[in-house]
Motif scaffolding. Sequence first.
Motif, mmCIF file in Angstrom:
data_model
loop_
_atom_site.group_PDB
_atom_site.id
_atom_site.type_symbol
_atom_site.label_atom_id
_atom_site.label_comp_id
_atom_site.label_asym_id
_atom_site.label_seq_id
_atom_site.Cartn_x
_atom_site.Cartn_y
_atom_site.Cartn_z
ATOM 1 N N GLU A 183 31.669 31.049 1.608
ATOM 2 C CA GLU A 183 31.614 32.418 2.108
ATOM 3 C C GLU A 183 32.575 32.557 3.282
ATOM 4 O O GLU A 183 32.758 31.627 4.069
ATOM 5 N N THR A 184 33.176 33.736 3.378
ATOM 6 C CA THR A 184 34.115 33.976 4.479
ATOM 7 C C THR A 184 33.381 33.902 5.810
ATOM 8 O O THR A 184 32.377 34.600 5.997
ATOM 9 N N PRO A 185 33.844 33.036 6.732
ATOM 10 C CA PRO A 185 33.170 32.948 8.036
ATOM 11 C C PRO A 185 33.341 34.237 8.832
ATOM 12 O O PRO A 185 34.245 35.046 8.581
ATOM 13 N N LYS A 186 32.462 34.432 9.805
ATOM 14 C CA LYS A 186 32.506 35.631 10.644
ATOM 15 C C LYS A 186 33.219 35.323 11.963
ATOM 16 O O LYS A 186 33.077 34.228 12.524
ATOM 17 N N PRO A 187 33.989 36.264 12.479
ATOM 18 C CA PRO A 187 34.604 36.052 13.804
ATOM 19 C C PRO A 187 33.528 35.929 14.880
ATOM 20 O O PRO A 187 32.498 36.600 14.811
ATOM 21 N N TYR A 204 38.672 38.945 17.860
ATOM 22 C CA TYR A 204 39.846 38.602 17.067
ATOM 23 C C TYR A 204 39.549 38.878 15.593
ATOM 24 O O TYR A 204 38.403 39.142 15.210
ATOM 25 N N LYS A 205 40.594 38.804 14.763
ATOM 26 C CA LYS A 205 40.440 38.983 13.328
ATOM 27 C C LYS A 205 40.579 37.639 12.617
ATOM 28 O O LYS A 205 41.234 36.730 13.109
ATOM 29 N N LEU A 206 39.940 37.545 11.450
ATOM 30 C CA LEU A 206 40.029 36.311 10.668
ATOM 31 C C LEU A 206 41.441 36.078 10.155
ATOM 32 O O LEU A 206 41.844 34.929 9.946
ATOM 33 N N TYR A 207 42.180 37.137 9.922
ATOM 34 C CA TYR A 207 43.553 37.005 9.464
ATOM 35 C C TYR A 207 44.359 38.198 9.968
ATOM 36 O O TYR A 207 43.803 39.237 10.324
ATOM 37 N N LYS A 208 45.653 38.029 9.997
ATOM 38 C CA LYS A 208 46.551 39.102 10.399
ATOM 39 C C LYS A 208 47.738 39.102 9.434
ATOM 40 O O LYS A 208 48.344 38.057 9.175
ATOM 41 N N ILE A 209 48.033 40.284 8.892
ATOM 42 C CA ILE A 209 49.168 40.430 7.995
ATOM 43 C C ILE A 209 50.322 41.094 8.745
ATOM 44 O O ILE A 209 50.145 42.141 9.360
ATOM 45 N N SER A 210 51.484 40.456 8.707
ATOM 46 C CA SER A 210 52.691 41.012 9.301
ATOM 47 C C SER A 210 53.784 40.972 8.229
ATOM 48 O O SER A 210 54.216 39.889 7.819
ATOM 49 N N VAL A 262 50.741 36.245 5.943
ATOM 50 C CA VAL A 262 49.346 36.222 6.379
ATOM 51 C C VAL A 262 49.167 35.032 7.316
ATOM 52 O O VAL A 262 49.549 33.911 6.982
ATOM 53 N N PHE A 263 48.567 35.265 8.477
ATOM 54 C CA PHE A 263 48.336 34.224 9.475
ATOM 55 C C PHE A 263 46.824 33.982 9.589
ATOM 56 O O PHE A 263 46.051 34.928 9.786
ATOM 57 N N ILE A 264 46.417 32.708 9.471
ATOM 58 C CA ILE A 264 44.991 32.352 9.475
ATOM 59 C C ILE A 264 44.803 31.079 10.293
ATOM 60 O O ILE A 264 45.577 30.131 10.164
ATOM 61 N N ASN A 265 43.751 31.043 11.123
ATOM 62 C CA ASN A 265 43.346 29.830 11.851
ATOM 63 C C ASN A 265 41.889 29.530 11.529
ATOM 64 O O ASN A 265 41.054 30.443 11.511
ATOM 65 N N GLN A 266 41.565 28.254 11.278
ATOM 66 C CA GLN A 266 40.177 27.900 10.991
ATOM 67 C C GLN A 266 39.849 26.482 11.450
ATOM 68 O O GLN A 266 40.735 25.629 11.562
ATOM 69 N N LEU A 269 39.484 24.946 2.669
ATOM 70 C CA LEU A 269 38.703 25.841 1.815
ATOM 71 C C LEU A 269 38.298 27.107 2.566
ATOM 72 O O LEU A 269 38.294 28.209 1.996
ATOM 73 N N ASN A 270 37.981 26.971 3.848
ATOM 74 C CA ASN A 270 37.690 28.154 4.672
ATOM 75 C C ASN A 270 38.911 29.069 4.739
ATOM 76 O O ASN A 270 38.797 30.300 4.655
ATOM 77 N N ILE A 271 40.077 28.457 4.905
ATOM 78 C CA ILE A 271 41.329 29.230 4.963
ATOM 79 C C ILE A 271 41.560 29.971 3.654
ATOM 80 O O ILE A 271 41.925 31.151 3.646
#
Length: 398
Positions: free
Chosen positions: A262-266, A270-276, A280-284, A316-318
């Motif tokens: 399941e997608t973790p909650k912030p 901050y946001k779980l991901y950012k699209i530019s 897509v930028f993701i940290n986990q 897998l979280n990512i």
Amino acid sequence: MLNLAKYLVIALTLFNSPLLKAQKAMNKEQSNICVLVLFNTTNGGTYKLAKAVAEGIEKFPGATAVLKQVPHVKPRTDKDAKPFDTIPYATADELKDYDGIAFGSPVHFGNMSTDMRNFLDQTIDLWTNHKLEGKPASVFMSAGSGAGREAAILSFWNTLAIHGMLLVPTGIMGTGEIDKTIPQGNTAFGTTSLAGAPGSERPSKGELHIASLQGYALAKAAKGYNLVQASLGKTNNNIVTQETPKIDIEARLKELNITLPETPKPVGNYKLYKISGNLVFINQVALKNGKIEHPGKIGTQVTEEQAKEATKQTLLNILSILKQAAGGDLNNVKQAVQLTGFFYTDDNYTRHAVVMNEASNLLVEIFGESGMHTRATIGAISLPLASSVEIQAIFELK
């Protein structure tokens, strides 16, 4: 006699028709080809030759080289991280998907290595189904003292000939351009490196030069093979590329028996991901069911195997977040761009790359060539929630 000559001309014309079409295509257009450089190495000598072969392949117009290594029969006993640890492992079945293959191995008693022999022994299905017939192949080897290097290459040739592959030797290419004041490992059958020879770094510049020429020659043969296949109405190149993915990612996850968490909650502003743009930028970190998987310092509180499990969980979280960013469908992901792994370790820990391979190999296993990425690994004196790993990831959407 005139009638016989007439029939011979007709027969030769019919036989050569695909070749003539291919020759016209070679003169007319630049086809894209993909050549596998498959190697086995222990200390890195064969890996260096493999990189030179790959560079030679990519000097040929429209050619792409893919570097992969064969799995080890027994786990490596050395504890030090090696530059080739980041190179993904190949499967026997994927050999059919390339336009040409360069095989590289250390010389073991006048033969190929155990790891390479074990890998080729898994190609029986490809042989019985004629999947490698006509495909160009070439061989390069790291030869220690040099004893038995020609016999070792010919041991390769025996297997490749049984497959019906087109053998591409080196002949005397490049021999007039190398330094003859030091021993060189070149042979007429394929590049070899005299890994144990004193007097210069190995592989030598001359050996690397011939390896590059060998790669170029293989790419040239691979292009001819590709165009002949096309002229016969056959499609050979089933390789997953970054531009045209050939696999269904969701189906691939099921095949690998992977269920994304399941997608973790912030837990902050901050946001779980950012699209530019399309990125897509993701940290986990290694969260699993709301708790950190194997928290603590690698090497003292957490074993290396536990750290690998935490690294896999982090990836897998990512991917769970990436799926959300891709509109609920991972097939909307064009390619992986970058992974940066942070590891909670002691100052003297050096095997970050070995642990990070868990994420890299899984990513490529799921996405194929589109999962290939650049990478960095960094040691940290602490990480959030005492997680043993944190990964920053960048992906490109279609």
